[in-house]
Design a protein around this motif. Structure first.
Motif, mmCIF file in Angstrom:
data_model
loop_
_atom_site.group_PDB
_atom_site.id
_atom_site.type_symbol
_atom_site.label_atom_id
_atom_site.label_comp_id
_atom_site.label_asym_id
_atom_site.label_seq_id
_atom_site.Cartn_x
_atom_site.Cartn_y
_atom_site.Cartn_z
ATOM 1 N N THR A 94 0.908 -1.282 -0.004
ATOM 2 C CA THR A 94 0.106 -0.059 0.038
ATOM 3 C C THR A 94 0.873 1.266 0.107
ATOM 4 O OG1 THR A 94 -1.861 -1.090 1.053
ATOM 5 C CG2 THR A 94 -1.784 1.119 1.140
ATOM 6 N N GLU A 95 0.744 1.990 -1.028
ATOM 7 C CA GLU A 95 1.561 3.387 -1.046
ATOM 8 C C GLU A 95 1.209 4.078 0.128
ATOM 9 O OE1 GLU A 95 1.961 7.117 -3.925
ATOM 10 O OE2 GLU A 95 0.711 5.491 -4.692
ATOM 11 N N GLY A 96 2.563 4.683 0.594
ATOM 12 C CA GLY A 96 2.721 5.550 1.907
ATOM 13 C C GLY A 96 2.466 4.765 3.151
ATOM 14 N N VAL A 97 2.365 3.440 3.153
ATOM 15 C CA VAL A 97 2.163 2.763 4.292
ATOM 16 C C VAL A 97 3.692 2.084 4.670
ATOM 17 C CG1 VAL A 97 1.062 0.931 5.450
ATOM 18 C CG2 VAL A 97 -0.270 2.539 4.284
ATOM 19 N N ARG A 98 4.023 2.171 5.957
ATOM 20 C CA ARG A 98 5.384 1.634 6.474
ATOM 21 C C ARG A 98 4.839 0.846 7.646
ATOM 22 N NH1 ARG A 98 9.551 3.136 9.999
ATOM 23 N NH2 ARG A 98 8.175 5.047 10.982
ATOM 24 N N ILE A 99 5.364 -0.668 7.555
ATOM 25 C CA ILE A 99 5.154 -1.322 8.895
ATOM 26 C C ILE A 99 6.244 -0.953 10.072
ATOM 27 C CG2 ILE A 99 4.960 -3.634 9.687
ATOM 28 C CD1 ILE A 99 3.760 -4.460 7.458
ATOM 29 N N VAL A 100 5.839 -0.542 11.251
ATOM 30 C CA VAL A 100 6.651 -0.175 12.308
ATOM 31 C C VAL A 100 6.809 -1.544 13.063
ATOM 32 C CG1 VAL A 100 6.512 1.508 14.265
ATOM 33 C CG2 VAL A 100 5.600 2.084 12.033
ATOM 34 N N LEU A 101 5.761 -2.091 13.469
ATOM 35 C CA LEU A 101 5.863 -3.236 14.370
ATOM 36 C C LEU A 101 5.018 -4.549 13.822
ATOM 37 C CD1 LEU A 101 6.930 -4.591 17.018
ATOM 38 C CD2 LEU A 101 4.760 -3.370 17.987
ATOM 39 N N ALA A 102 5.919 -5.662 13.796
ATOM 40 C CA ALA A 102 5.005 -6.885 13.356
ATOM 41 C C ALA A 102 5.394 -8.081 14.476
ATOM 42 C CB ALA A 102 5.655 -7.284 12.083
ATOM 43 N N ALA A 103 4.097 -8.419 14.862
ATOM 44 C CA ALA A 103 4.218 -9.821 15.838
ATOM 45 C C ALA A 103 3.366 -10.756 15.339
ATOM 46 C CB ALA A 103 3.927 -9.128 17.077
ATOM 47 N N PRO A 104 3.332 -11.795 15.813
ATOM 48 C CA PRO A 104 2.433 -13.079 15.052
ATOM 49 C C PRO A 104 0.992 -12.728 15.226
ATOM 50 C CG PRO A 104 4.111 -13.950 16.469
ATOM 51 C CD PRO A 104 4.355 -12.445 16.650
ATOM 52 N N ASP A 105 0.370 -12.107 16.131
ATOM 53 C CA ASP A 105 -0.949 -11.377 16.324
ATOM 54 C C ASP A 105 -1.377 -10.134 16.133
ATOM 55 O OD1 ASP A 105 0.107 -10.683 18.484
ATOM 56 O OD2 ASP A 105 -1.468 -11.487 19.798
ATOM 57 N N TYR A 106 -0.232 -9.279 15.640
ATOM 58 C CA TYR A 106 -0.239 -7.584 15.936
ATOM 59 C C TYR A 106 0.583 -6.982 14.796
ATOM 60 C CZ TYR A 106 -0.199 -2.782 17.541
ATOM 61 O OH TYR A 106 -0.130 -1.383 18.034
ATOM 62 N N LEU A 107 -0.135 -6.062 13.948
ATOM 63 C CA LEU A 107 0.786 -5.249 13.151
ATOM 64 C C LEU A 107 0.180 -3.804 13.453
ATOM 65 C CD1 LEU A 107 -0.104 -7.062 9.850
ATOM 66 C CD2 LEU A 107 1.935 -6.901 11.130
ATOM 67 N N ARG A 108 1.464 -3.234 13.743
ATOM 68 C CA ARG A 108 1.246 -1.536 13.726
ATOM 69 C C ARG A 108 1.913 -0.892 12.515
ATOM 70 N NH1 ARG A 108 4.663 2.094 17.264
ATOM 71 N NH2 ARG A 108 4.065 4.026 16.212
ATOM 72 N N ALA A 109 1.390 0.115 11.748
ATOM 73 C CA ALA A 109 1.955 0.771 10.716
ATOM 74 C C ALA A 109 1.636 2.213 10.667
ATOM 75 C CB ALA A 109 0.976 0.097 9.310
ATOM 76 N N GLU A 110 2.394 3.090 9.956
ATOM 77 C CA GLU A 110 2.002 4.413 9.680
ATOM 78 C C GLU A 110 1.817 4.732 8.353
ATOM 79 O OE1 GLU A 110 5.372 5.816 13.094
ATOM 80 O OE2 GLU A 110 6.027 6.257 10.929
ATOM 81 N N ALA A 111 0.935 5.520 8.054
ATOM 82 C CA ALA A 111 0.288 5.782 6.644
ATOM 83 C C ALA A 111 0.461 7.215 6.603
ATOM 84 C CB ALA A 111 -1.034 5.539 6.387
ATOM 85 N N ARG A 112 1.699 7.809 5.683
ATOM 86 C CA ARG A 112 1.871 9.126 5.403
ATOM 87 C C ARG A 112 1.345 9.762 4.145
ATOM 88 N NH1 ARG A 112 6.101 12.143 7.640
ATOM 89 N NH2 ARG A 112 6.508 10.054 8.583
ATOM 90 N N THR A 113 0.562 10.899 4.324
ATOM 91 C CA THR A 113 0.126 11.369 2.806
ATOM 92 C C THR A 113 1.152 11.748 2.029
ATOM 93 O OG1 THR A 113 -0.096 13.561 3.911
ATOM 94 C CG2 THR A 113 -1.995 12.191 3.956
ATOM 95 N N ARG A 114 0.881 11.691 0.688
ATOM 96 C CA ARG A 114 1.721 12.107 -0.317
ATOM 97 C C ARG A 114 2.717 13.590 -0.149
ATOM 98 N NH1 ARG A 114 1.373 10.643 -6.676
ATOM 99 N NH2 ARG A 114 3.392 11.132 -7.107
ATOM 100 N N TRP A 115 1.960 14.410 -0.143
ATOM 101 C CA TRP A 115 2.175 15.833 -0.255
ATOM 102 C C TRP A 115 2.511 16.524 1.121
ATOM 103 C CZ3 TRP A 115 3.618 16.489 -5.229
ATOM 104 C CH2 TRP A 115 2.893 15.993 -6.042
#
Length: 168
Positions: A94-115
């Motif tokens: 997904t464009e602009g999304v970066r995974i910050v933390l990944a666990a077997p049962d949990y994902l945390r990501a940040e989505a940054r707007t383009r401009w």
């Protein structure tokens, strides 16, 4: 008269460039919240303003989230580990999304707007009791997001379920 229009146009262009420059420098990214994650089977409450969505909004009636904060969780697609792996693939594509933390049962990501570089925090947790992936997506700054978090989650949901464009 013409000179006035040129000055006005120059001012507008300068303001737009200043905003874009500020966004590139991270002025609009905000600070990551320190209370993200799952605590006692819950995410933090959705915002009291219209800039977040959460599949657990109903669990936080005391914080009075707006009705617009309610969204359905994701269904599991097979076993929990396969579902989280599939979701991770969707997020990574997904464009602009970066995974910050990944666990077997949990994902945390940040989505940054383009401009302008506004950042939204996304969380996904496999709830073994309900057999779903609960989710939360919230803007760090501002009081309204004009439906951006809901739209992003709807796109992620469609791709996760195989209804939208496949991740590369």
């Amino acid at each position: 008269m013409r000179r006035g229009w040129l000055i006005a146009a120059a001012i507008v262009i300068a303001l737009v460039l200043a905003l874009l420059g500020a966004g590139r420098l991270g002025v609009f990214s905000g600070t990551p919240p320190t209370d993200l994650g799952v605590h006692d089977g819950r995410f933090k409450p959705p915002s009291a303003t219209e800039n977040s969505v959460s599949s657990q909004a109903r669990l936080h009636a005391e914080s009075r989230p707006p009705a617009s904060a309610r969204i359905n969780p994701l269904p599991l697609r097979g076993k929990a580990d396969a579902s989280i792996t599939r979701l991770r693939s969707v997020l990574e594509a997904t464009e602009g999304v970066r995974i910050v933390l990944a666990a077997p049962d949990y994902l945390r990501a940040e989505a940054r707007t383009r401009w302008l570089g506004f950042v939204d925090d996304l969380e996904f947790w496999v709830d073994p009791v309900d057999g779903v992936i609960h989710l939360r997506s919230a803007s760090r700054l501002g009081r309204r997001d004009f439906g951006v978090n809901r739209e992003r989650i709807d796109e992620i949901r469609a791709r996760y379920l195989g209804l939208g464009p496949k991740p590369d």
